[in-house]
Structures are given as structure tokens and as C-alpha cells.
Motif scaffolding. Structure first.
Motif, mmCIF file in Angstrom:
data_model
loop_
_atom_site.group_PDB
_atom_site.id
_atom_site.type_symbol
_atom_site.label_atom_id
_atom_site.label_comp_id
_atom_site.label_asym_id
_atom_site.label_seq_id
_atom_site.Cartn_x
_atom_site.Cartn_y
_atom_site.Cartn_z
ATOM 1 N N GLU A 190 -5.323 4.734 13.649
ATOM 2 C CA GLU A 190 -3.943 4.361 13.370
ATOM 3 C C GLU A 190 -3.714 2.885 13.684
ATOM 4 O O GLU A 190 -4.267 2.347 14.649
ATOM 5 C CB GLU A 190 -2.992 5.224 14.190
ATOM 6 N N LEU A 191 -2.917 2.233 12.871
ATOM 7 C CA LEU A 191 -2.610 0.812 13.023
ATOM 8 C C LEU A 191 -1.204 0.653 13.583
ATOM 9 O O LEU A 191 -0.246 1.186 13.032
ATOM 10 C CB LEU A 191 -2.725 0.094 11.675
ATOM 11 N N SER A 192 -1.082 -0.088 14.682
ATOM 12 C CA SER A 192 0.226 -0.281 15.318
ATOM 13 C C SER A 192 1.120 -1.152 14.450
ATOM 14 O O SER A 192 0.640 -2.016 13.693
ATOM 15 C CB SER A 192 0.052 -0.935 16.690
ATOM 16 N N ASP A 193 2.418 -0.955 14.573
ATOM 17 C CA ASP A 193 3.389 -1.763 13.841
ATOM 18 C C ASP A 193 3.245 -3.235 14.239
ATOM 19 O O ASP A 193 3.050 -3.563 15.403
ATOM 20 C CB ASP A 193 4.818 -1.296 14.148
ATOM 21 N N GLY A 194 3.341 -4.114 13.243
ATOM 22 C CA GLY A 194 3.279 -5.547 13.503
ATOM 23 C C GLY A 194 1.877 -6.103 13.596
ATOM 24 O O GLY A 194 1.693 -7.314 13.780
ATOM 25 N N GLU A 195 0.864 -5.232 13.475
ATOM 26 C CA GLU A 195 -0.517 -5.700 13.558
ATOM 27 C C GLU A 195 -1.213 -5.555 12.205
ATOM 28 O O GLU A 195 -0.788 -4.798 11.337
ATOM 29 C CB GLU A 195 -1.285 -4.934 14.639
ATOM 30 N N GLN A 222 -11.171 -5.212 14.135
ATOM 31 C CA GLN A 222 -10.205 -5.472 15.179
ATOM 32 C C GLN A 222 -8.803 -5.532 14.595
ATOM 33 O O GLN A 222 -8.611 -5.810 13.410
ATOM 34 C CB GLN A 222 -10.512 -6.781 15.914
ATOM 35 N N ASP A 223 -7.824 -5.240 15.453
ATOM 36 C CA ASP A 223 -6.415 -5.354 15.077
ATOM 37 C C ASP A 223 -5.790 -6.510 15.849
ATOM 38 O O ASP A 223 -6.088 -6.710 17.036
ATOM 39 C CB ASP A 223 -5.647 -4.072 15.416
ATOM 40 N N GLU A 237 -9.298 -8.283 5.318
ATOM 41 C CA GLU A 237 -8.195 -7.431 5.748
ATOM 42 C C GLU A 237 -8.319 -6.036 5.135
ATOM 43 O O GLU A 237 -8.646 -5.885 3.957
ATOM 44 C CB GLU A 237 -6.855 -8.043 5.331
ATOM 45 N N ILE A 238 -8.085 -5.033 5.965
ATOM 46 C CA ILE A 238 -7.908 -3.670 5.462
ATOM 47 C C ILE A 238 -6.408 -3.427 5.414
ATOM 48 O O ILE A 238 -5.767 -3.230 6.446
ATOM 49 C CB ILE A 238 -8.586 -2.619 6.361
ATOM 50 N N GLU A 239 -5.843 -3.500 4.239
ATOM 51 C CA GLU A 239 -4.405 -3.337 4.092
ATOM 52 C C GLU A 239 -3.974 -1.954 4.593
ATOM 53 O O GLU A 239 -4.714 -0.977 4.470
ATOM 54 C CB GLU A 239 -3.997 -3.524 2.633
ATOM 55 N N ARG A 240 -2.785 -1.893 5.136
ATOM 56 C CA ARG A 240 -2.282 -0.664 5.761
ATOM 57 C C ARG A 240 -2.376 0.534 4.815
ATOM 58 O O ARG A 240 -2.647 1.657 5.253
ATOM 59 C CB ARG A 240 -0.837 -0.878 6.217
ATOM 60 N N PRO A 250 -4.163 7.256 8.257
ATOM 61 C CA PRO A 250 -2.897 7.761 8.809
ATOM 62 C C PRO A 250 -1.656 7.193 8.122
ATOM 63 O O PRO A 250 -0.570 7.754 8.242
ATOM 64 C CB PRO A 250 -2.954 7.306 10.282
ATOM 65 N N HIS A 251 -1.810 6.080 7.407
ATOM 66 C CA HIS A 251 -0.660 5.445 6.771
ATOM 67 C C HIS A 251 -0.702 5.552 5.247
ATOM 68 O O HIS A 251 0.185 5.034 4.570
ATOM 69 C CB HIS A 251 -0.603 3.967 7.172
ATOM 70 N N ALA A 252 -1.716 6.195 4.702
ATOM 71 C CA ALA A 252 -1.893 6.255 3.251
ATOM 72 C C ALA A 252 -1.113 7.413 2.649
ATOM 73 O O ALA A 252 -0.896 8.444 3.292
ATOM 74 C CB ALA A 252 -3.381 6.393 2.907
ATOM 75 N N THR A 253 -0.690 7.238 1.419
ATOM 76 C CA THR A 253 -0.048 8.316 0.663
ATOM 77 C C THR A 253 -1.108 8.932 -0.234
ATOM 78 O O THR A 253 -1.360 8.470 -1.340
ATOM 79 C CB THR A 253 1.113 7.762 -0.184
ATOM 80 N N ILE A 254 -1.748 9.983 0.273
ATOM 81 C CA ILE A 254 -2.888 10.550 -0.445
ATOM 82 C C ILE A 254 -3.021 12.016 -0.060
ATOM 83 O O ILE A 254 -2.702 12.403 1.066
ATOM 84 C CB ILE A 254 -4.184 9.765 -0.107
#
Length: 240
Positions: A127-132, A145-146, A158-161, A166-170
């Protein structure tokens, strides 16, 4: 307060709020992919978001709840080849047969997948934290790294969010979803999928993949692009 809902100290989720959340999820998924969402995937998404939907839908289940409470916005459908597979579409797309998802692949017919190197697998799952922002290095070693301060020094991409599970619509299983996200990310960044592949010690000896990697040098490999299922086929095929 509803006499049947004890005060837990936190606001309870209302039926119309749940309908709104699911509708937004289904509409965004359809906008991106033009496909229905598996009902099971909606349940998994709600659970991952810590949304207590079961207390709202009750004994009728998620399908029954959507058919009763969201019929103007959403349509629950079953696949014509397997009626046990349920999916959800925007109501206005109910007659769009091309939007029906394919039946799940039976386990005994499941495709063999190439093994993705551990660090890369983690980068698309954590999971990627908000703002990172998440950054992935492929050379000289795999690392990620984040941070919130921009691109780190080195060969990072970059790995886009939207490509992080955990953040993907799939929809679909986690493994299939992550492989699809990795494949789409590789296409976007023109990354050679071979750079993500890991052949553990003792595996792949005598395979077409190991022969390919041994014959081609770095400049040659940088010009190769192949889907993950082709990589898996090369690994399985022995060279005599």
C-alpha cells in the motif's frame, strides 16, 4: 437512533451510502475497461476499504441488496456460459453483452505464470501512503522506495498509484490482477518484461529462456519486448 442498531460510537453506514460507493466504483471501472465488475471483486474491494457492508446487506447478500436498492443505477448480471458467475454493470449498459466478463479460469486450466522477482512483486502490492510516490529501480539491482520529495537519484521509474494493487480499480484474483497491472506498467514505460523476471538457482537450466538470456547482450535485451505468458512459455520449453 434505530432500535435494531446499537450505538457503537461510530456512525453506521446507510444503505444509500453503500449504493453510492459501489456505484462510483462500478462506473469508474467501466469507464476505464468497458467491462462489468465481478460481484466477488466488489466484496473484496469493500473489505479492503474496511467498509462494513455485510451489516447493511444482511441475509439477502450483496447481489440481493444491489438488485433491491440499486436497480436504477446498477444491474446484476450472470455470464451466459456460467450462471453462477455474477457481475455488476451500470444500469444503462445492462444490454451490452460485450461488457460481460469472461468466466473464471478453472484451476486445472490455469495458465502458468513466470515468476516475478520478489522486490518488484512487493512494489506492486504494498500500500502507498497518501502524499507519497513509489519509485522502482531495475538496474543495477531491483529496489523500490516511497517518498514525498520527488524522484530519487539513480535509475528509478515511477510506479503510478493506479498500478499498485491496493489502489487499482481491477477485478479478478489478486495474482491475475497484479500480473495485469505489471504488464500495463511495462507497456507504459517501455520496460522489457525480462528485466522483471526471476529464474531461481537451479531452475530454467536448458530452457529456451535461459538460452535467450545467455546469447543476447544488454543492448539486444533492451530492444526486446514480450508479454509475460510468452516468457513463461520460454521457461517451460527445454532446448536439447
Amino acid at each position: 437512533m434505530n432500535a435494531h442498531q446499537p450505538d457503537t460510537g461510530a456512525p453506521s453506514l446507510q444503505a444509500d451510502e453503500l449504493v453510492a460507493k459501489i456505484s462510483a466504483y462500478v462506473l469508474e471501472f467501466f469507464r476505464k475497461r468497458g467491462k462489468a465488475v465481478y460481484l466477488s471483486a466488489i466484496g473484496q474491494w469493500l473489505s479492503s476499504e474496511e467498509i462494513d457492508f455485510r451489516s447493511v446487506v444482511g441475509e439477502q447478500g450483496l447481489a440481493g441488496f444491489l438488485q433491491e436498492a440499486a436497480s436504477e443505477k446498477l444491474k446484476v448480471i450472470s455470464h451466459p456460459e456460467d450462471t453462477k458467475i455474477l457481475a455488476v454493470l451500470p444500469a444503462e449498459e445492462a444490454d451490452n453483452t460485450g461488457a460481460w466478463p469472461e468466466p473464471s479460469t478453472p484451476k486445472h486450466h490455469a495458465r502458468r505464470r513466470p515468476r516475478i522477482e520478489g522486490k518488484i512483486w512487493e512494489a506492486f502490492n504494498a500500500e502507498l501512503s497518501d502524499g507519497e510516490t513509489r519509485w522502482l529501480a531495475l538496474q543495477p539491482t531491483h529496489d523500490w522506495q516511497d517518498n514525498s520529495s520527488g524522484k530519487p537519484s539513480g535509475n528509478y521509474l515511477e510506479i503510478e498509484r493506479r498500478f499498485i494493487y491496493p489502489h487499482a480499480t481491477i477485478s479478478g484474483s489478486r495474482v491475475d490482477a497484479v500480473y495485469e497491472l505489471i504488464s500495463e506498467w511495462c507497456k507504459l514505460h517501455n520496460v522489457n518484461v525480462v528485466d522483471l523476471f526471476h529464474v531461481p538457482s537451479g531452475e530454467g537450466r536448458g530452457s529456451a529462456l535461459s538460452l535467450l538470456l545467455s546469447v543476447l547482450d544488454t543492448p539486444d535485451l533492451s530492444r526486446i519486448s514480450m508479454p509475460l505468458d510468452v516468457v513463461a512459455k520460454l521457461q517451460r520449453h527445454s532446448v536439447r
